[in-house]
Design a protein around this motif. Structure first.
Motif, PDB file in Angstrom:
ATOM      1  N   ALA A 146      47.564  48.652  83.715  1.00  0.00           N
ATOM      2  CA  ALA A 146      46.578  47.977  84.554  1.00  0.00           C
ATOM      3  C   ALA A 146      45.209  48.642  84.435  1.00  0.00           C
ATOM      4  N   LEU A 147      45.179  49.956  84.298  1.00  0.00           N
ATOM      5  CA  LEU A 147      43.907  50.657  84.122  1.00  0.00           C
ATOM      6  C   LEU A 147      43.280  50.283  82.774  1.00  0.00           C
ATOM      7  N   HIS A 148      44.088  50.261  81.739  1.00  0.00           N
ATOM      8  CA  HIS A 148      43.571  49.868  80.424  1.00  0.00           C
ATOM      9  C   HIS A 148      43.090  48.417  80.446  1.00  0.00           C
ATOM     10  N   ALA A 149      43.814  47.565  81.165  1.00  0.00           N
ATOM     11  CA  ALA A 149      43.397  46.166  81.274  1.00  0.00           C
ATOM     12  C   ALA A 149      42.057  46.056  81.986  1.00  0.00           C
ATOM     13  N   ALA A 150      41.814  46.923  82.963  1.00  0.00           N
ATOM     14  CA  ALA A 150      40.537  46.907  83.678  1.00  0.00           C
ATOM     15  C   ALA A 150      39.386  47.309  82.763  1.00  0.00           C
ATOM     16  N   VAL A 151      39.643  48.251  81.860  1.00  0.00           N
ATOM     17  CA  VAL A 151      38.621  48.650  80.886  1.00  0.00           C
ATOM     18  C   VAL A 151      38.316  47.476  79.960  1.00  0.00           C
ATOM     19  N   VAL A 152      39.364  46.820  79.458  1.00  0.00           N
ATOM     20  CA  VAL A 152      39.169  45.678  78.563  1.00  0.00           C
ATOM     21  C   VAL A 152      38.415  44.562  79.284  1.00  0.00           C
ATOM     22  N   ALA A 153      38.761  44.314  80.531  1.00  0.00           N
ATOM     23  CA  ALA A 153      38.095  43.258  81.295  1.00  0.00           C
ATOM     24  C   ALA A 153      36.611  43.548  81.457  1.00  0.00           C
ATOM     25  N   ALA A 154      36.262  44.831  81.585  1.00  0.00           N
ATOM     26  CA  ALA A 154      34.860  45.223  81.769  1.00  0.00           C
ATOM     27  C   ALA A 154      34.028  44.987  80.517  1.00  0.00           C
ATOM     28  N   ALA A 155      34.677  44.746  79.387  1.00  0.00           N
ATOM     29  CA  ALA A 155      33.946  44.439  78.153  1.00  0.00           C
ATOM     30  C   ALA A 155      33.390  43.023  78.173  1.00  0.00           C
ATOM     31  N   HIS A 156      33.947  42.183  79.031  1.00  0.00           N
ATOM     32  CA  HIS A 156      33.491  40.796  79.189  1.00  0.00           C
ATOM     33  C   HIS A 156      33.503  40.039  77.859  1.00  0.00           C
ATOM     34  N   ASN A 157      34.606  40.208  77.137  1.00  0.00           N
ATOM     35  CA  ASN A 157      34.818  39.467  75.893  1.00  0.00           C
ATOM     36  C   ASN A 157      36.189  38.799  76.009  1.00  0.00           C
ATOM     37  N   PRO A 158      36.230  37.480  76.204  1.00  0.00           N
ATOM     38  CA  PRO A 158      37.510  36.806  76.434  1.00  0.00           C
ATOM     39  C   PRO A 158      38.489  36.920  75.269  1.00  0.00           C
ATOM     40  N   VAL A 159      37.987  37.064  74.043  1.00  0.00           N
ATOM     41  CA  VAL A 159      38.886  37.200  72.898  1.00  0.00           C
ATOM     42  C   VAL A 159      39.605  38.547  72.947  1.00  0.00           C
ATOM     43  N   LEU A 160      38.860  39.613  73.233  1.00  0.00           N
ATOM     44  CA  LEU A 160      39.484  40.934  73.370  1.00  0.00           C
ATOM     45  C   LEU A 160      40.503  40.935  74.508  1.00  0.00           C
ATOM     46  N   THR A 161      40.142  40.288  75.610  1.00  0.00           N
ATOM     47  CA  THR A 161      41.050  40.227  76.748  1.00  0.00           C
ATOM     48  C   THR A 161      42.338  39.498  76.372  1.00  0.00           C
ATOM     49  N   SER A 162      42.210  38.392  75.641  1.00  0.00           N
ATOM     50  CA  SER A 162      43.396  37.634  75.224  1.00  0.00           C
ATOM     51  C   SER A 162      44.270  38.443  74.276  1.00  0.00           C
ATOM     52  N   LEU A 163      43.647  39.152  73.338  1.00  0.00           N
ATOM     53  CA  LEU A 163      44.412  39.984  72.404  1.00  0.00           C
ATOM     54  C   LEU A 163      45.196  41.059  73.152  1.00  0.00           C
ATOM     55  N   PHE A 164      44.522  41.725  74.085  1.00  0.00           N
ATOM     56  CA  PHE A 164      45.196  42.780  74.839  1.00  0.00           C
ATOM     57  C   PHE A 164      46.361  42.196  75.640  1.00  0.00           C
ATOM     58  N   THR A 165      46.146  41.044  76.242  1.00  0.00           N
ATOM     59  CA  THR A 165      47.197  40.409  77.033  1.00  0.00           C
ATOM     60  C   THR A 165      48.423  40.110  76.180  1.00  0.00           C
ATOM     61  N   GLU A 166      48.190  39.705  74.921  1.00  0.00           N
ATOM     62  CA  GLU A 166      49.315  39.426  74.020  1.00  0.00           C
ATOM     63  C   GLU A 166      50.108  40.696  73.725  1.00  0.00           C
ATOM     64  N   PHE A 167      49.418  41.841  73.664  1.00  0.00           N
ATOM     65  CA  PHE A 167      50.082  43.097  73.335  1.00  0.00           C
ATOM     66  C   PHE A 167      50.955  43.627  74.485  1.00  0.00           C
ATOM     67  N   VAL A 168      50.587  43.278  75.718  1.00  0.00           N
ATOM     68  CA  VAL A 168      51.147  43.968  76.881  1.00  0.00           C
ATOM     69  C   VAL A 168      52.668  44.002  76.940  1.00  0.00           C
ATOM     70  N   PRO A 169      53.396  42.873  76.771  1.00  0.00           N
ATOM     71  CA  PRO A 169      54.861  42.957  76.909  1.00  0.00           C
ATOM     72  C   PRO A 169      55.518  43.970  75.978  1.00  0.00           C
ATOM     73  N   LEU A 170      55.132  43.959  74.686  1.00  0.00           N
ATOM     74  CA  LEU A 170      55.718  44.901  73.739  1.00  0.00           C
ATOM     75  C   LEU A 170      55.271  46.330  74.038  1.00  0.00           C
ATOM     76  N   LEU A 171      53.993  46.492  74.406  1.00  0.00           N
ATOM     77  CA  LEU A 171      53.497  47.825  74.745  1.00  0.00           C
ATOM     78  C   LEU A 171      54.239  48.396  75.947  1.00  0.00           C
ATOM     79  N   ARG A 172      54.436  47.560  76.940  1.00  0.00           N
ATOM     80  CA  ARG A 172      55.099  48.027  78.159  1.00  0.00           C
ATOM     81  C   ARG A 172      56.497  48.556  77.844  1.00  0.00           C
ATOM     82  N   GLN A 173      57.258  47.778  77.067  1.00  0.00           N
ATOM     83  CA  GLN A 173      58.603  48.212  76.726  1.00  0.00           C
ATOM     84  C   GLN A 173      58.575  49.496  75.912  1.00  0.00           C
ATOM     85  N   GLY A 174      57.651  49.560  74.934  1.00  0.00           N
ATOM     86  CA  GLY A 174      57.557  50.758  74.107  1.00  0.00           C
ATOM     87  C   GLY A 174      57.180  51.988  74.901  1.00  0.00           C
ATOM     88  N   LEU A 175      56.254  51.840  75.855  1.00  0.00           N
ATOM     89  CA  LEU A 175      55.827  52.986  76.665  1.00  0.00           C
ATOM     90  C   LEU A 175      56.927  53.415  77.632  1.00  0.00           C
TER      91      LEU A 175
END
Length: 231
Positions: A146-175
């Motif tokens: 959630a902290l990393h997502a807040a950093v990405v959101a602060a970039a105000h780039n919807p494409v970056l936000t969408s890419l990060f959102t796609e990564f989250v499920p696999l990242l969460r399991q891996g972490l």
């Protein structure tokens, strides 16, 4: 492989799968014109409307293409996997390397573009990550993401936000697996707090170089752990 009649049930799905098998199995090569709707309907034992829907699905998958007045032709014999499907199949280390590219750029943009609202969200996310130090590993990982997502959101780039959102499920399991396997929080419940605090400070201070450098160092440490023999 002969077509043969289909069993009753979702006929469009069955027809699509049977025709897909003919194409991917090499029965119909690239450039081949498919039999007409009436012929296919007879072979499959379904109506022309079912065949029409199946062909539409195959066109959407990039296997066939209709040509006005000429018929339907095979244009590929393999289905190109969608981005989400590729992510689900990918190794977490491969995804993490791409995550680094996305998040480091996002952190630098965040340092330039952050608003007062973003700063409040970052402070709240950092506080929540610290509070999660006394909770389960899964809750701590969720707070970290959630902290990393807040950093990405602060970039105000919807494409970056969408890419990060796609990564989250696999990242969460891996972490979650990494934290449990290496017992990272055994002696340090708030693992990585200094680095995350420095990241938030760099973004808040509007220092793109420091934000990018801090995040890269933190992600590189995690990637090294993912590559370690015990992970």
């Amino acid at each position: 492989m002969p077509l043969g009649p289909l069993r009753p049930s979702p006929l469009v799905e069955q027809a699509t799968e049977r025709l897909r098998e003919q194409i991917t199995g090499g029965d119909w090569a690239v450039g081949t014109k498919l039999p007409g709707e009436t012929s296919l309907a007879t072979s499959l034992g379904v109506g022309r409307s079912t065949v029409r829907e199946a062909l539409r699905a195959l066109a959407g998958a990039g296997l066939v293409r209709p040509r006005q007045g000429s018929g339907v032709f095979v244009i590929a014999t393999s289905v190109e996997e969608s981005w989400p499907t590729q992510l689900r199949r990918a190794a977490v280390t491969d995804v993490y390397e791409v995550r680094m590219l996305v998040e480091v750029e996002a952190a630098q943009l965040a340092a330039r573009r952050r608003t007062e609202e973003d700063l409040l969200a970052l402070d709240a996310a950092l506080a929540e990550r610290r509070a999660a130090a006394g909770r389960s590993d899964a809750e701590f990982v969720d707070a970290d993401i959630a902290l990393h997502a807040a950093v990405v959101a602060a970039a105000h780039n919807p494409v970056l936000t969408s890419l990060f959102t796609e990564f989250v499920p696999l990242l969460r399991q891996g972490l979650c697996d990494l934290v449990e396997l290496l017992d990272l929080r055994a002696g340090e419940p708030n693992h990585g707090d200094d680095g995350h605090a420095a990241l938030v400070a760099a973004v808040s201070q509007g220092d793109p170089e420091a934000a990018g450098r801090t995040l890269r160092e933190e992600l590189e440490r995690t990637l090294a752990q993912l590559h370690s023999p015990g992970a």
